[in-house]
Design an enzyme around this catalytic site. Structure first.
Site, PDB file in Angstrom:
ATOM      1  N   ASP A   1      59.635  42.632  11.487  1.00 22.14           N
ATOM      2  CA  ASP A   1      60.190  42.029  10.619  1.00 22.14           C
ATOM      3  C   ASP A   1      60.858  40.771  11.041  1.00 22.14           C
ATOM      4  O   ASP A   1      61.351  40.539  12.207  1.00 22.14           O
ATOM      5  CB  ASP A   1      61.284  42.853  10.204  1.00 22.14           C
TER       6      ASP A   1
ATOM      7  N   GLU B   1      55.386  39.382  10.958  1.00 19.35           N
ATOM      8  CA  GLU B   1      55.930  38.941   9.466  1.00 19.35           C
ATOM      9  C   GLU B   1      56.660  37.739   9.627  1.00 19.35           C
ATOM     10  O   GLU B   1      58.046  37.680  10.096  1.00 19.35           O
ATOM     11  CB  GLU B   1      56.863  39.866   8.713  1.00 19.35           C
TER      12      GLU B   1
END
Ligand code: TEU
Ligand code: CA
Length: 577
Positions: A243, A305
């Site tokens: 993330d 990401e």
């Protein structure tokens, strides 16, 4: 896990089996998760994103859970994907759908237990699916033990060094340390009350105040994450989606953000001016993580990401000693436009290829307006803002679905690895009529409703048309309401139905596997203006984005809409020559 057998050898062996050996054939196909031509499985994999809150609810409380996932894995095997990626299911107060983790080594009771996670991983492997978990290193939850002890300690104490605490500006420290803004709206700094009760330091949160940013210049933070990686690797996960992989490191001295004078018009490269995105120092962290994973063999992967542009810069995240894959958000953000799509595909293959990485392809996830709606929004709609009842631009459902199906078939024909977000295989649109009082995204709450946020793409899935909550939960409870018209999109209505979106995905994935499209090579074919056409592994993929029909030569093996002798506008076909 199992020894990888080449997919082709496997298919040959299966073909050699007689009909009575059906079970043996199935066992062989499933024994080894798919890997074409014996190469790294992830270079060509189709990876299905599960957002656990909204996939399937086994215990009836209205929130999807790990048992719900395990019970329905067979549907994903039928669909024909190679792996699943699960958004976070760790202990969390759920202020940001679990991207606010309070304990990285625990499963939140909402989703189940560690045993349930083990069962899911083992069961997925048994049916031939790899499992990618999610890891959130940029920030913890404010409920994390580290942050609680930071708050209980004095300013400048070592406990505060794990986060980004700073004294404020102004005569009494009453102003935030700099001008940075939170991605969810409002300032990126919150002032705390010191243990003596007086107002004191500020802490940085690029997202919600319940998500304090960690200090990645602190070796203790790095060592802790090495250990968390090992914790999940030891439990058998095949990879981690990382993330905010463009965050973590902030520019020395935390300078104010000064926008590019040209407003970012030079190739959309605005984040290179941002002192908290894509700092050079992040690459050292990814090299370290790569070496942690390498101890588990070559099959475990890291997926970035990172909202970084242009692709040339993004490719730095997947250099040989860093991550394996990065989400291709430039492709995701590409509008319905043949020239733009052609050039982003070309650029992706070139730039990722230059560092020896496969390109990935993705059109939807839990942060963006579902592509069955996004492709038919005519007007500005910045990522993360969402669409709601009062939005100026509402998508046209018919146009949206037609374009979504056409671009999906284009995407699945490309060499590289593709991501599918749960529900897109049903053609689900964004829920644009979600009532205000149901919304839970911090974006909505922090902007006082000025931005709708991301709830509209997170609505629980419809499984069966005639059951309560469309089969998502046997009690009929759902944490977000489902639109009534989703009955006609329920999985059971579409299963085995000629022409359904689910059928289109299933048959495309089967052909993709048979022909080895994921590990093929793209060669452009010129079929006229606004037609995207290429050959890949013996299949010709033709996406007609023009306003006129395109003639077909060859045998049609897949199509996004009914075709006869010609390809209608807004339609993609696969043909063998
Ligand atoms: O998202 C990171 C991110 O920068 C954006 O996609 C962001 O969600 C969007 O711009 C908001 O408008 C990741 C997760 O995918 C997202 O769900 C989390 O909210 C975020 O990190 C914080 O952990
Ligand atoms: Ca539940």
């Amino acid at each position: 896990m199992t020894t990888p057998i080449s997919r082709r050898a496997c298919l040959h062996a299966v073909q050699a089996l007689t009909l009575v050996d059906v079970t043996a054939a199935e066992a062989l196909l499933h024994a080894s998760p798919p890997s074409e031509k014996g190469e790294d499985w992830w270079r060509s994999a189709v990876i299905y994103q599960i957002y656990p809150r909204s996939f399937a609810d086994a215990n009836g409380d209205g929130i999807g859970d790990l048992r719900g996932v395990t019970e329905r894995l067979s549907h994903l095997v039928d669909l024909g994907v190679d792996a699943v990626w699960l958004s976070p299911f760790y202990a969390s107060p759920q202020r940001d759908g679990g991207y606010d983790v309070s304990d990285y080594r625990q499963v939140d009771p909402l989703f189940g237990t560690l045993d349930d996670a083990d069962t899911l991983i083992n069961e997925a492997h048994r049916v031939g699916l790899r499992v990618i978990a999610d890891i959130v290193p940029n920030h913890t939850s404010s409920e994390h033990a580290w942050f609680k002890s930071a708050l209980a300690s004095d300013a400048h104490s070592p406990d505060r060094e794990r986060y980004m605490f700073r004294d404020g500006e102004g005569a009494h420290g009453e102003l935030p340390p700099n001008n940075w803004l939170s991605v969810f709206g409002g300032p990126a700094w919150t002032r705390v009350n010191e243990p003596d009760g007086r107002q004191g330091q500020w802490y940085l949160h690029l997202f919600d105040p319940s998500q304090p940013d960690l200090n990645w210049d602190n070796e203790e933070v790095r060592a802790e994450f090495d250990d968390v990686l090992r914790f999940w690797m030891d439990r058998g996960v095949d990879g981690l989606r990382v993330d905010v992989a463009h965050g973590l490191i902030k520019a020395q001295g935390l300078p104010d953000y000064v926008p590019h004078a040209d407003g970012g018009s030079m190739g959309g490269d605005e984040e290179s001016a941002t002192p908290y995105w894509g700092q050079e120092g992040v690459h050292e962290v990814w090299r370290r993580w790569r070496s942690v994973l390498a101890a588990y063999g070559a099959d475990r992967i890291l997926v970035a990401e990172a909202w970084i542009h242009p692709l040339k810069r993004m490719a730095k995240w997947v250099r040989p000693d860093e991550m394996h894959q990065a989400f291709n958000f430039t492709f995701l953000e590409c509008p319905w436009d043949a020239k733009a799509l052609h050039s982003v595909i070309e650029e992706s293959l070139t730039e990722f290829g230059a560092v020896g990485a496969p390109s990935t392809w993705v059109m939807s996830n839990h942060d963006v307006v579902r592509h069955a709606s996004r492709l038919a929004v005519f007007g500005e709609n910045p990522q993360g803002h969402g669409i709601g009842p009062k939005s100026a631009h509402k998508p046209d459902r018919i146009v949206g679905l037609q374009r979504a199906r056409a671009l999906t078939l284009l995407m699945l024909g490309l060499p590289g690895s593709s991501y599918i977000y749960q529900g897109e295989e049903l053609g689900l649109p964004e829920h644009v009529e979600l009532p205000d009082d149901a919304r839970q995204d911090p974006t909505w709450l922090r902007t006082d409703g000025e931005r709708y946020g991301r709830d509209g793409c997170r609505v629980p899935l419809p499984w069966t048309a005639s059951e309560p909550a469309f089969g998502f939960s046997r009690t009929g409870r759902t944490w977000l309401p489902q639109p009534r018209e989703w009955a006609e999109l329920a999985r059971d209505v579409q299963e085995g139905k000629e022409g359904s979106t689910l059928q289109m995905y299933t048959s495309a994935l089967a052909h993709r596997r048979t022909y080895g499209l994921g590990s093929g090579t793209l060669e452009w074919v010129d079929l006229g203006a606004d037609v995207i056409a290429f050959d890949n592994a013996g299949v010709r993929i033709i996406a007609n984005l023009s306003a006129v029909v395109v003639p077909i030569e060859g045998q049609v093996i897949a199509s996004s809409a009914p075709v006869h002798s010609v390809i209608p506008p807004s339609t993609t076909v696969w043909v063998t020559l």
